[in-house]
Design a protein around this motif. Structure first.
Motif, PDB file in Angstrom:
ATOM      1  N   GLY A 244      10.077  -7.726  -4.052  1.00  0.00           N
ATOM      2  CA  GLY A 244      10.532  -6.424  -4.542  1.00  0.00           C
ATOM      3  C   GLY A 244      11.411  -6.503  -5.768  1.00  0.00           C
ATOM      4  O   GLY A 244      12.143  -5.556  -6.067  1.00  0.00           O
TER       5      GLY A 244
ATOM      6  N   PRO B   5      -0.607  -2.412  -4.144  1.00  0.00           N
ATOM      7  CA  PRO B   5       0.011  -2.333  -5.469  1.00  0.00           C
ATOM      8  C   PRO B   5      -0.299  -3.566  -6.315  1.00  0.00           C
ATOM      9  O   PRO B   5      -0.420  -4.688  -5.803  1.00  0.00           O
ATOM     10  CB  PRO B   5       1.501  -2.240  -5.154  1.00  0.00           C
ATOM     11  CG  PRO B   5       1.646  -2.963  -3.850  1.00  0.00           C
ATOM     12  CD  PRO B   5       0.391  -2.642  -3.089  1.00  0.00           C
TER      13      PRO B   5
ATOM     14  N   GLU C 118       7.164   1.307  -0.563  1.00  0.00           N
ATOM     15  CA  GLU C 118       5.722   1.124  -0.712  1.00  0.00           C
ATOM     16  C   GLU C 118       5.078   2.469  -0.988  1.00  0.00           C
ATOM     17  O   GLU C 118       5.103   3.357  -0.156  1.00  0.00           O
ATOM     18  CB  GLU C 118       5.124   0.496   0.544  1.00  0.00           C
ATOM     19  CG  GLU C 118       3.645   0.167   0.403  1.00  0.00           C
ATOM     20  CD  GLU C 118       3.107  -0.585   1.602  1.00  0.00           C
ATOM     21  OE1 GLU C 118       2.444   0.065   2.443  1.00  0.00           O
ATOM     22  OE2 GLU C 118       3.347  -1.804   1.711  1.00  0.00           O
TER      23      GLU C 118
ATOM     24  N   GLN D  87      11.542  -0.002  -6.497  1.00  0.00           N
ATOM     25  CA  GLN D  87      11.563   1.345  -5.935  1.00  0.00           C
ATOM     26  C   GLN D  87      11.571   2.359  -7.082  1.00  0.00           C
ATOM     27  O   GLN D  87      12.429   2.305  -7.959  1.00  0.00           O
ATOM     28  CB  GLN D  87      12.785   1.532  -5.047  1.00  0.00           C
ATOM     29  CG  GLN D  87      12.824   0.554  -3.865  1.00  0.00           C
ATOM     30  CD  GLN D  87      14.141   0.602  -3.129  1.00  0.00           C
ATOM     31  OE1 GLN D  87      14.426   1.552  -2.403  1.00  0.00           O
ATOM     32  NE2 GLN D  87      14.963  -0.414  -3.332  1.00  0.00           N
TER      33      GLN D  87
ATOM     34  N   SER E 234      -0.990   1.094  -0.727  1.00  0.00           N
ATOM     35  CA  SER E 234      -1.216  -0.063   0.141  1.00  0.00           C
ATOM     36  C   SER E 234      -1.590  -1.332  -0.623  1.00  0.00           C
ATOM     37  O   SER E 234      -1.432  -2.440  -0.102  1.00  0.00           O
ATOM     38  CB  SER E 234      -2.315   0.255   1.156  1.00  0.00           C
ATOM     39  OG  SER E 234      -3.529   0.573   0.484  1.00  0.00           O
TER      40      SER E 234
ATOM     41  N   ASN F 223      -2.663   2.306  -8.384  1.00  0.00           N
ATOM     42  CA  ASN F 223      -2.093   1.062  -7.864  1.00  0.00           C
ATOM     43  C   ASN F 223      -1.635   0.102  -8.957  1.00  0.00           C
ATOM     44  O   ASN F 223      -1.381  -1.065  -8.700  1.00  0.00           O
ATOM     45  CB  ASN F 223      -3.098   0.352  -6.955  1.00  0.00           C
ATOM     46  CG  ASN F 223      -4.344  -0.091  -7.700  1.00  0.00           C
ATOM     47  OD1 ASN F 223      -4.693   0.475  -8.731  1.00  0.00           O
ATOM     48  ND2 ASN F 223      -5.029  -1.092  -7.164  1.00  0.00           N
TER      49      ASN F 223
ATOM     50  N   PHE G 223       2.845  -8.637  -7.300  1.00  0.00           N
ATOM     51  CA  PHE G 223       3.099  -8.054  -5.987  1.00  0.00           C
ATOM     52  C   PHE G 223       2.551  -8.941  -4.867  1.00  0.00           C
ATOM     53  O   PHE G 223       2.492  -8.514  -3.722  1.00  0.00           O
ATOM     54  CB  PHE G 223       2.453  -6.668  -5.891  1.00  0.00           C
ATOM     55  CG  PHE G 223       3.253  -5.578  -6.562  1.00  0.00           C
ATOM     56  CD1 PHE G 223       4.235  -4.874  -5.869  1.00  0.00           C
ATOM     57  CD2 PHE G 223       3.035  -5.270  -7.890  1.00  0.00           C
ATOM     58  CE1 PHE G 223       4.966  -3.878  -6.489  1.00  0.00           C
ATOM     59  CE2 PHE G 223       3.757  -4.263  -8.523  1.00  0.00           C
ATOM     60  CZ  PHE G 223       4.727  -3.567  -7.815  1.00  0.00           C
TER      61      PHE G 223
END
Length: 382
Positions: free
Chosen positions: A131, A78, A73, A151, A76, A168, A125
């Motif tokens: 993820g 995304p 993350e 990631q 806060s 973001n 998201f």
């Protein structure tokens, strides 16, 4: 055509399309997503892991990646996309020299249908977030679906590579990561050709011209291409002296741009041809005529609205025949493109490798305005 010893599977065509692509590295997005949702875990891509092996090795001036981290993350709140997709959403990172790829993204943002084809709309998201994301590219004759985790490599909480102008928004960085996975690593994106990325976004072919050898009707070709919504880019050459650099009037040497407009206007009763470029850096711009601050009396122009064989042939076969056209030497490009006007008749296409006797697989695409018949002759051993 298939390489020696390989056979085409007709059932493969049913899944070889933008809407039904092949799974890259046999990773099925829907299966992996459902597994993560069932187990309530975030996806971690073991085939493109969040470590330096995915960043890769740089040939020249390798950056120090010892401090790189890949947080789950980064912000806060995304979002994949904020207020639509635009060519102004992103800027090139300071580590990776992939302006060629980012310029192709700039062209991609003009065509929303192609953008949805490359970046399927169901990802976000929020809903069913695990993820995991996926993107679609055309590679060497096949459409592939590429799965990644979200990631991204950072140092001091800043993205190492492409970054969004809104902290973001992450579609540019995730698209870049998926393409890096296809190519092998981020470092493998360091220098390239915009034509290759545009092919991988569209499955199409490309036309390439150098200005000093371009045909006299280049402007008409560009105007027709722009009118038909063709994705267009361009690159600048190397300069060696301060005088050469000054002549460029702000165009960066050895750099790639997106062509965002091709227009003809009238100034002082004379036609003027204009080409508008986007610098993926987001800085440094044209300073010459028609730049910001240039004054002119303009009037917009009204729109008027753009058989083959293979096998082994003896050397005498080629000696006795004059080629219609040929490539002057081998080139370090993924694709070689040629355009011809041919009289009706039979023609032979002869690919070649650098070293005699080598075999290699390749894709041969032929486009014709008239009905054309092709025949593949399988090589037979003597």
């Amino acid at each position: 055509m298939p390489p020696p010893g390989c056979h085409h599977n007709p059932n493969e065509d049913a899944v070889n399309s933008p809407t039904s692509p092949l799974n890259f590295l046999d990773q099925n997005y829907q299966e992996l997503l459902q597994n993560c949702l069932t187990e309530n875990t975030l996806y971690n891509d073991e085939l493109f892991p969040p470590d330096n092996s995915s960043i890769g090795l740089f040939d020249v001036d390798p950056p120090d990646m010892s401090q790189a981290v890949w947080p789950f993350e980064l912000v806060s709140d995304p979002n994949l996309i904020v207020d639509g997709v635009s060519r102004f959403d992103y800027a090139q990172g300071s580590v990776l020299g992939n302006c060629w790829f980012l310029a192709s993204i700039g062209a991609l943002t003009f065509e929303k249908d192609i953008m949805k084809q490359v970046m399927p709309a169901e990802k976000s998201f929020t809903k069913d977030y695990a993820g995991i994301f996926h993107f679609r590219f055309w590679r060497f004759g096949k459409w592939i679906d590429v799965v990644i985790d979200d990631q991204l490599p950072t140092i001091d909480d800043e993205l190492l590579f492409v970054c969004s102008k809104m902290s973001n928004e992450f579609w540019p960085a995730l698209l870049e990561k998926a393409y890096a996975k296809v190519c092998g690593s981020y470092a493998d994106l360091n220098a390239g050709f915009i034509s290759e990325a545009l092919m991988d976004f569209t499955g199409g072919t490309h036309m390439y011209y150098e200005l000093n050898t371009a045909p006299a009707d280049l402007w008409n070709i560009m105007e027709c291409a722009f009118t038909s919504k063709t994705l267009i880019g361009c690159s600048s050459n190397t300069v060696t002296t301060p005088e050469e650099n000054e002549i460029l009037c702000g165009i960066v040497a050895e750099h790639t741009y997106t062509v965002t407009g091709v227009f003809e206007v009238t100034s002082d009763e004379n036609p003027v041809h204009l080409v508008r470029l986007l610098n993926p850096w987001g800085r440094k711009e044209w300073r010459g005529d028609w730049s910001d601050g240039f004054k002119a009396v303009l009037k917009a122009k009204g729109s008027n609205k753009m058989r083959s064989q293979s096998g082994r042939f003896s050397s005498e076969f080629f000696i006795e025949r004059e080629p219609v056209a040929q490539t002057d030497g081998l080139v370090w490009l993924r694709e070689v493109m040629k355009f011809f006007r041919l009289e009706p008749g039979e023609y032979l296409i002869v690919p070649c490798t650098e070293n005699p006797g080598e075999t290699a697989s390749f894709v041969l695409s032929i486009f014709s305005k008239n009905e054309t018949h092709f025949e593949h002759i399988q090589e037979t051993s003597e």
